[in-house]
Write an enzyme that holds these catalytic residues in place. Structure first.
Site: not given
Length: 287
Positions: A53, A97, A120
């Site tokens: 990422k 995460q 997200d």
């Protein structure tokens, strides 16, 4: 005849090029889109995802910051860190995460992320807006699948989409996004009896079950579009999806490979969402 390959690498690169142009325009106006990634503990798979990422952010000119916290970090300490990121002007997107260590409640953590930085698309507000069809950040993997279908010219309206899997991250939102594009949607899962009787009705079959080579030729009707969201290792430790590609190739009209199908799209749509967050912030400032 082989199935047409839906190439996530190529489609993802096309979208990233367009996102990079948007980043350049923002920089001309004095704003660099910033993504903060929070990693708790030493999960090696998570660390690899985070590195990818960060590299992807840098490749298109975005700012990326990693906040790495030890395994023993308390939930309260993590929430304080997120609140700090919520208040930072140079951070436009926040990603925590997953999975988190067992002593930390993921739902509480995700709900703490400011909605305008929830790139997200996992917060209760984001999910609620998605369900209602309102403008919001969409979960990156289902959003990426929708882009694969769009760029491949796959008709969705009036088609029967069958989803194998009901996770909060992929299965459930996937069905909602397809429904909003006028598909008829069926969810299947581990308790569904006679699974092939459902999947063989699918014009669009989404496999998101997390089991190597689970979907075989007996699950797929001739001419179906097959999207493989799974990333697994087979008995030879070879990377594979949820779909037995060798069996389904030639039965499906279109199919995504693993790797190189859905995978590249997830990070692509994360970049897309973060740049959108930065653009929205700039637009609000100029009002």
């Amino acid at each position: 005849m082989s199935s047409a390959i839906i190439n996530g690498k190529e489609i993802g690169q096309e979208i990233r090029s367009s996102v990079a142009e948007r980043v350049a325009r923002l920089k001309e106006q004095g704003l660099i889109p910033g993504l903060a990634v929070v990693l708790v503990g030493d999960n090696q798979a998570s660390a690899t995802y985070v590195r990818n990422k960060q590299k992807s952010c840098e490749a298109i000119g975005m700012f990326s910051e990693l906040i790495k916290l030890p395994e023993e970090t308390t939930q309260e300490e993590l929430l304080v860190q997120i609140e700090c990121l919520n208040n930072r002007e140079d951070i436009h997107g926040i990603l925590v995460q997953l999975p988190l260590p067992k002593h930390i409640d993921e739902d509480t953590v995700i709900a703490t992320i400011a909605v305008e930085k929830d790139v997200d698309g996992f917060s209760p507000v984001s999910v609620g807006k998605m369900m209602l069809g309102q403008e919001t950040f969409l979960p990156c993997t289902p959003f990426g699948v929708m882009k694969l279908l769009e760029y491949s010219g796959i008709e969705i309206a009036g088609k029967h989409a069958v989803i194998v899997g009901r996770s909060h991250i992929v299965g459930k939102p996937m069905g909602q996004l397809l429904l909003q594009k006028d598909a008829t949607v069926t969810y299947t899962h581990s308790k569904t009896p006679d699974l092939p009787s459902f999947t063989k009705q699918a014009d669009i079959l989404i496999a998101a079950v997390g089991r190597a080579n689970f979907i075989t030729k007996e699950h797929v009707k001739e001419g179906a579009v097959v999207i493989d969201v799974g990333i697994n290792r087979d008995e030879n430790n070879k990377l594979c999806g949820d779909v037995n590609f060798a069996e389904v190739d030639g039965i499906a009209s279109h199919i995504t490979p693993v790797p190189g199908g859905v995978g590249p799209m997830t990070i692509t749509m994360l970049l897309f969402n973060t740049v959108q967050a930065a653009e929205t912030k700039l637009a609000n400032k100029m009002k």
